[in-house]
Write a protein that holds these residues in place. Structure first.
Motif, mmCIF file in Angstrom:
data_model
loop_
_atom_site.group_PDB
_atom_site.id
_atom_site.type_symbol
_atom_site.label_atom_id
_atom_site.label_comp_id
_atom_site.label_asym_id
_atom_site.label_seq_id
_atom_site.Cartn_x
_atom_site.Cartn_y
_atom_site.Cartn_z
ATOM 1 N N GLU A 56 0.832 -1.198 0.000
ATOM 2 C CA GLU A 56 0.000 0.000 0.000
ATOM 3 C C GLU A 56 0.870 1.254 0.000
ATOM 4 O OE1 GLU A 56 -3.672 2.048 2.538
ATOM 5 O OE2 GLU A 56 -2.489 0.417 3.414
ATOM 6 N N SER A 78 5.198 3.473 -4.722
ATOM 7 C CA SER A 78 5.286 4.084 -6.047
ATOM 8 C C SER A 78 6.371 3.387 -6.859
ATOM 9 C CB SER A 78 5.630 5.578 -5.935
ATOM 10 O OG SER A 78 4.661 6.248 -5.175
ATOM 11 N N SER A 113 -8.260 7.478 -8.474
ATOM 12 C CA SER A 113 -7.369 6.387 -8.064
ATOM 13 C C SER A 113 -6.779 5.696 -9.284
ATOM 14 C CB SER A 113 -8.137 5.382 -7.204
ATOM 15 O OG SER A 113 -8.555 5.970 -5.995
ATOM 16 N N ASN A 114 -7.599 5.462 -10.303
ATOM 17 C CA ASN A 114 -7.105 4.841 -11.537
ATOM 18 C C ASN A 114 -6.098 5.756 -12.226
ATOM 19 O OD1 ASN A 114 -8.742 2.608 -11.148
ATOM 20 N ND2 ASN A 114 -10.409 3.416 -12.394
ATOM 21 N N ARG A 117 -4.173 7.991 -10.774
ATOM 22 C CA ARG A 117 -2.927 8.000 -10.013
ATOM 23 C C ARG A 117 -2.180 6.678 -10.156
ATOM 24 N NH1 ARG A 117 -1.960 9.808 -3.722
ATOM 25 N NH2 ARG A 117 -3.095 7.918 -3.205
ATOM 26 N N ASP A 118 -2.928 5.570 -10.134
ATOM 27 C CA ASP A 118 -2.291 4.255 -10.264
ATOM 28 C C ASP A 118 -1.639 4.073 -11.631
ATOM 29 O OD1 ASP A 118 -3.036 3.610 -7.730
ATOM 30 O OD2 ASP A 118 -4.780 2.421 -8.315
ATOM 31 N N GLY A 138 1.533 3.182 -10.086
ATOM 32 C CA GLY A 138 1.294 1.767 -9.831
ATOM 33 C C GLY A 138 2.276 0.877 -10.577
#
Length: 581
Positions: free
Chosen positions: A34, A37, A530-531, A533-534, A538
Motif C-alpha cells: 500500500e 510508487s 485512483s485509476n 494515479r495508479d 502503480g
C-alpha cells in the motif's frame, strides 16, 4: 580511445543494467504494498573522451533513482478523499437519525402523534364517555414519552459523535507526528543528494490518511520536507508541527445545557484557537452534531407548542366541573370590566404541566430558538438557580411535557375540557383580548356531551394558523394569542402538529437521500482519480517483466562485450611483441 576506457565503458553497462534489474525486482516485490510508487533508474551518458579530434563515448551512468509520481493527481486525490470522508460520515449520521424517527413501526413519534389525535377526535363525539377521556390522557402520555425517547436517543448520538471525534483527534495527532518524524529522516537521508523514495512513499501514504480527517494542502520545501496546511493554518512545517486538543467547550444555555450533553471543542494547543476544518471526517462530525441538535430543537418546538398553544386551547374549554376563575394580568392582578365586575375565565387545568401555572411562549429572534417562561397565578415568574427568570429550552422543555398530575387522581378524567366555553355568535377573525372574550363566555349548564372544544383541540394537529383564523370561531383567541408580539405566532410557526412533524421528517428524508447520492457520486470520482494515479505510480507486471527481459539482455550483451574485450587485451598482452618466437 584506450583499451582500458573501453573496458570501463562495458563495466558501466554491466553496472547500470544490474541496477535496473535490482529496481525491477524491488518494484515487483512491492507491487501490492500500500502506498508504494514504482521506481525507475534515470540514466545518462558519461562525458566523452576526446582523442585526436574525436569525441569517444565512455558509457552510461546512473543519475538518480526516482519515483513515478503525479503531483497533480496527489492533490486531487487528497482533496476528493476529504470530501469522501465528509459525505460518508454525514450519511452514517443520517441513517442513525432516520432510525430514531423510524415511523414504520408502532413506537415512533408519528404513530404516538396520530394516536393522540384520534383520541381527541373520538372524544369530540363521545364527550361524556369516561373511557374516551381516559384514552386522551393515556395517549397524551404516550406522545410525551415518544418525544422524550427520541430526544434521549439524539443525545446519545451526540455523545457517540463526541467519543468518535476524540479518537479521530488522537489519530490526527499521531499522523502529524509520524509525518514530522519522516520529514526529519528524509532531510538526513537526502543530505548527499539521493532520494529516500521508500520513506517518501510512507510519508505520502500518511498524508493520504490525514486527508480523510481534514482537508489539507501539501507543499515540499527546499529540503525535501513536507509543509501541510489546513484552511490557512500550518499544521506541519518541516520538523515542527502543531498539536490538536480535544476539550470541553463553552457550556452556555444554547449549547450543552440545552441538549443534555457536555459540549467539546477541538483547539490548537499552541495558540488556543478553535480548529474547524472545511471538510473531512472531523468537519462531518461537527455538522452531524449540529444536525442532531436541530432535531432536538424540532422536538422542543413541538413540546413548546404543547405547553403553550395546546394548553391554552384546553383551558379555553369547560371540564366536567364547569369551574371558572378570575382572569389576571401579567402582574397577577384581577382584571375587571367597565362595570367593575371581575372577568372570569374557564377554570380548566393545563393538559401538560402543573395546575395553576401559565406557560408563556417566547422566541429569541437573535439566536432563533423557542423558550418557555412559567408564571404562577399571582403573576410571579419561576426563577432558576441563579435567581433569573427560568427559561425552558431544549431537552428541559421536552422533559417538562408531562400530563397534568391531576388526571391521575381518582376520577381525574373529569378535568379533561371537552366542552366549549365560548359561543360562536361573532366573527373572531380579529385578535381578541380576555376582556373581549368575556362577552362570549357561556355558562357551563351541565353540558357533559358537548365535545366542541375537543374538536378545537383536534384541529391543532392538522389545521394551520391561517385555516383556523379564516374559520372565524372562538378558538382564534388561542391561535392568535402571540401574533401581535412575535414574528412567529406559535412554536411551530403557524403550522399544525402533524404538518410540522411531517415537514421536518420530509426534510430529513430528502437530506439523507441527497447525501446518499453524494456518497455514490463521490465513489465514482474516487475510482477515476485512483485509476489516474495508479496509472502513473502503480506497478504494472507486464511492463516490469518486459523491462526485466530488456535489462537482462542488456546485462548479458555488456558482459559478452566485456569478455570479448578482455580476450582482445589478453591476446595483445600475451601474444604480441615476440617476433620469430
Amino acid at each position: 580511445m584506450s583499451t582500458f576506457t573501453g573496458l570501463n565503458t562495458m563495466v558501466r553497462g554491466v553496472y547500470i543494467n544490474q541496477m535496473q534489474l535490482n529496481t525491477v525486482g524491488h518494484n515487483i516485490t512491492n507491487a501490492d504494498t500500500e502506498g508504494y510508487s514504482r521506481q525507475m533508474v534515470n540514466a545518462g551518458a558519461t562525458p566523452a573522451e576526446y582523442t585526436d579530434g574525436l569525441a569517444i563515448g565512455t558509457g552510461v551512468d546512473a543519475l538518480s533513482v526516482t519515483r513515478a509520481r503525479d503531483i497533480y493527481a496527489d492533490v486531487q486525490f487528497r482533496s476528493e478523499t476529504a470530501k469522501e470522508g465528509y459525505y460518508d460520515m454525514c450519511a452514517k449520521n443520517f441513517d442513525k437519525v432516520e432510525a430514531i424517527f423510524n415511523d414504520t413501526n408502532q413506537s415512533g413519534v408519528e404513530n404516538a402523534l396520530q394516536e393522540f389525535y384520534k383520541a381527541w377526535l373520538n372524544l369530540s363525539t363521545n364527550a361524556s364517555d369516561s373511557a374516551s377521556r381516559v384514552a386522551v390522557v393515556e395517549k397524551g402520555k404516550a406522545f410525551a414519552d415518544s418525544i422524550e425517547t427520541a430526544s434521549v436517543q439524539l443525545r446519545d448520538q451526540i455523545k457517540d459523535l463526541y467519543d468518535q471525534m476524540e479518537i479521530h483527534v488522537t489519530d490526527i495527532n499521531q499522523l502529524m507526528e509520524d509525518i514530522t518524524n519522516i520529514n526529519r529522516t528524509i532531510i538526513a537521508k537526502e543530505s548527499d543528494g539521493a532520494y529516500a523514495n521508500d520513506l517518501r512513499d510512507q510519508r505520502d501514504l500518511l498524508a493520504d490518511q490525514l486527508s480523510k480527517y481534514v482537508n489539507i494542502n501539501v507543499h515540499e520545501n527546499e529540503f525535501g520536507a513536507y509543509q501541510i496546511t489546513c484552511g490557512g493554518i500550518t499544521l506541519i512545517a518541516g520538523v515542527d508541527r502543531l498539536h490538536l486538543d480535544f476539550a470541553k467547550g463553552v457550556n452556555s444555555s444554547r449549547y450543552g445545557v440545552d441538549y443534555g450533553v457536555i459540549d467539546y471543542s477541538v483547539s490548537i494547543r499552541e495558540s488556543d484557537v478553535n480548529f474547524y476544518p472545511n471538510t473531512g471526517m472531523l468537519r462531518a462530525e461537527f455538522d452531524a452534531i449540529d444536525q442532531c441538535r436541530h432535531y432536538i430543537d424540532d422536538l422542543a418546538n413541538m413540546a413548546g407548542f404543547m405547553m403553550t398553544t395546546f394548553n391554552d386551547q384546553h383551558k379555553q374549554g369547560y371540564d366536567l366541573t364547569g369551574a371558572v376563575t378570575a382572569a389576571t394580568d401579567d402582574s397577577g392582578n384581577t382584571i375587571y370590566d367597565d362595570d367593575g365586575k371581575s372577568i372570569t375565565i374557564p377554570g380548566t387545568r393545563n393538559f401538560f404541566g402543573d395546575t395553576g401555572a401559565e406557560y408563556i411562549y417566547n422566541y429569541d429572534e437573535v439566536n432563533k430558538y423557542t423558550y418557555i417562561t412559567i408564571r404562577d397565578s399571582t403573576g410571579v415568574y419561576r426563577k432558576d438557580d441563579r435567581g433569573e427568570i427560568l427559561k425552558l429550552t431544549g431537552v428541559k422543555l421536552i422533559s417538562a411535557v408531562q400530563t397534568n398530575a391531576d388526571f391521575e387522581e381518582t376520577g381525574g378524567y373529569r378535568y379533561i375540557a371537552a366542552a366549549s366555553a365560548y359561543d360562536n355568535s361573532d366573527d373572531y377573525t380579529s385578535i381578541m383580548t380576555e376582556e373581549d372574550m368575556q362577552e362570549h363566555l357561556i355558562d357551563w349548564g351541565g353540558r357533559t356531551a358537548d365535545g366542541t372544544n375537543a374538536v378545537y383541540m383536534s384541529e391543532l394537529f392538522n389545521m394551520s394558523y391561517d385555516n383556523i383564523v379564516s374559520a372565524g370561531r372562538s378558538n382564534i383567541y388561542t391561535i392568535t394569542k402571540y401574533a401581535e408580539t412575535h414574528d412567529t405566532v406559535n412554536a411551530l410557526g403557524g403550522l399544525g402538529l402533524n404538518a410540522y412533524y411531517k415537514s421536518e421528517m420530509t426534510k430529513l428524508s430528502v437530506a439523507a437521500q441527497a447525501m446518499d447520492t453524494q456518497v455514490s457520486e463521490q465513489a465514482l470520482i474516487m475510482d477515476q482519480i485512483s485509476n489516474w494515479r495508479d496509472a502513473t505510480n502503480g506497478v504494472d507486471w507486464n511492463e516490469e517483466l518486459a523491462d526485466m527481459i530488456k535489462f537482462q539482455k542488456g546485462f548479458g550483451a555488456c558482459s559478452r562485450c566485456l569478455s570479448a574485450m578482455d580476450e582482445c587485451l589478453d591476446r595483445l598482452v600475451n601474444s604480441t611483441g615476440a617476433i620469430g618466437r
